[in-house]
Design an enzyme around this catalytic site. Sequence first.
Site, PDB file in Angstrom:
ATOM      1  N   ARG A  94       0.812  -1.218   0.000  1.00  0.00           N
ATOM      2  CA  ARG A  94       0.000   0.000   0.000  1.00  0.00           C
ATOM      3  C   ARG A  94       0.846   1.269   0.000  1.00  0.00           C
ATOM      4  NH1 ARG A  94      -5.686  -0.812   2.456  1.00  0.00           N
ATOM      5  NH2 ARG A  94      -6.178  -2.770   1.452  1.00  0.00           N
ATOM      6  N   ASP A 121     -14.318   8.654  11.121  1.00  0.00           N
ATOM      7  CA  ASP A 121     -13.258   7.756  10.645  1.00  0.00           C
ATOM      8  C   ASP A 121     -11.976   8.577  10.499  1.00  0.00           C
ATOM      9  OD1 ASP A 121     -13.365   4.763   9.204  1.00  0.00           O
ATOM     10  OD2 ASP A 121     -11.658   5.990   8.581  1.00  0.00           O
TER      11      ASP A 121
HETATM   12  C1  LIG Z   1     -12.984  -2.456   8.561  1.00  0.00           C
HETATM   13  S1  LIG Z   1     -13.540  -0.796   8.694  1.00  0.00           S
HETATM   14  C2  LIG Z   1     -14.944  -1.011   9.765  1.00  0.00           C
HETATM   15  C3  LIG Z   1     -16.165  -0.244   9.293  1.00  0.00           C
HETATM   16  C4  LIG Z   1     -17.425  -0.487  10.097  1.00  0.00           C
HETATM   17  N1  LIG Z   1     -17.256  -0.120  11.482  1.00  0.00           N
HETATM   18  C5  LIG Z   1     -17.874  -1.925   9.981  1.00  0.00           C
HETATM   19  O1  LIG Z   1     -17.687  -2.693  10.929  1.00  0.00           O
HETATM   20  O2  LIG Z   1     -18.405  -2.304   8.946  1.00  0.00           O
HETATM   21  C6  LIG Z   1     -12.301  -0.095   9.800  1.00  0.00           C
HETATM   22  C7  LIG Z   1     -12.218   1.426   9.726  1.00  0.00           C
HETATM   23  O3  LIG Z   1     -11.450   1.890  10.823  1.00  0.00           O
HETATM   24  C8  LIG Z   1     -10.791   3.087  10.425  1.00  0.00           C
HETATM   25  N2  LIG Z   1      -9.692   3.384  11.374  1.00  0.00           N
HETATM   26  C9  LIG Z   1      -8.511   2.739  11.509  1.00  0.00           C
HETATM   27  N3  LIG Z   1      -7.779   3.320  12.479  1.00  0.00           N
HETATM   28  C10 LIG Z   1      -8.512   4.341  12.972  1.00  0.00           C
HETATM   29  C11 LIG Z   1      -8.288   5.319  13.980  1.00  0.00           C
HETATM   30  N4  LIG Z   1      -7.156   5.376  14.695  1.00  0.00           N
HETATM   31  N5  LIG Z   1      -9.265   6.228  14.225  1.00  0.00           N
HETATM   32  C12 LIG Z   1     -10.415   6.207  13.515  1.00  0.00           C
HETATM   33  N6  LIG Z   1     -10.676   5.309  12.541  1.00  0.00           N
HETATM   34  C13 LIG Z   1      -9.745   4.376  12.274  1.00  0.00           C
HETATM   35  C14 LIG Z   1     -10.349   2.771   9.010  1.00  0.00           C
HETATM   36  O4  LIG Z   1     -10.091   3.935   8.254  1.00  0.00           O
HETATM   37  C15 LIG Z   1     -11.527   1.943   8.474  1.00  0.00           C
HETATM   38  O5  LIG Z   1     -12.412   2.720   7.715  1.00  0.00           O
END
Ligand SMILES: C[S@@+](CC[C@H](N)C(=O)[O-])C[C@H]1O[C@@H](n2cnc3c(N)ncnc32)[C@H](O)[C@@H]1O
Length: 290
Positions: free
Chosen positions: A50, A161
Amino acid sequence: MGITTSPTKGTSESKDLVMSDADFERLRKIIYDRSGIWFAESKKYILENRLGRRLRELDIEDYDQYATFMTIGPYREDEFQKMFNAITINETSFFRNAPQLEFYEKQILAPLIKARESTKSLRIWSAACSTGEEPYTLAIIARRSLALRVKEWNVDILGTDISERVIKTAESGRYTNYSMRSTEEADVQKYFTTKDAFYDVRPEVREMVKFEKLNLKDSLAAQKHGKFDVIFCRNVMIYFDQKMRKECIQMFHRMLNDDGVLFIGHSEVINDAQLFTARKEPEAFAYERV
Ligand SMILES: C[S@@+](CC[C@H](N)C(=O)[O-])C[C@H]1O[C@@H](n2cnc3c(N)ncnc32)[C@H](O)[C@@H]1O
């Protein structure tokens, strides 16, 4: 963005970028310190893949230069955002994990609606909401539960996010078939309009949800949003280390009302009996505030 790395345009396109163990150590620490996301050794290839794209876009020749730029470079704040856009895993869908959402609707939301009858107000936070399917799903469920009473109620749903890119998609409220894979046809008809290959969330659902870019590491910024009745933080803590998970759980405890409930992903677990008690139902993945 004007990084001066004395690049020869085009050369890095053709070269295979190799991330040494030392580069990996530096970069994963930079990422961890900023976001709490922890790349284990076994995930090095993901980072290489990435970030490799970012290096090519920037015409930076190796990961060592990139790590230096991310430590002292003048435009590193902008690049942090682009880096998070590149390295985060944003998998999601409407109505993800239907049994858990059914538990939420019947066992948590219904009693909460009764408990809040006097104020007619509910506050729900979808923390790490990716492209917005989760908070919009929660808005649909709230509409369904309140039915005709929805107009008398004030239901505020916040989706946050770390990635600017996913927040932009969330704000657009426009999705493709892929996001709809767990959505019943009746819900598609009722809560979306369809045009060409797109599904647009209807305005009455959209207006219940606000989005904001927010890093879960930044608990002060999060706490500015006040207290919530329900927090969904699903499928993100798996990317954090133990320390960051603990900090998040403490923050969620502070940010929930006394009778508030925290929902997490099905592969996650909370072991902090002083702060939260797990609901026993196997489909729940729900924790009540102690
Ligand atoms: C796999 S998705 C989950 C989306 C949703 N909650 C679901 O379960 O379908 C994980 C998300 O966490 C976000 N993320 C990762 N680290 C983070 C952080 N430190 N603070 C906020 N968001 C974060 C990523 O950008 C990503 O969009």
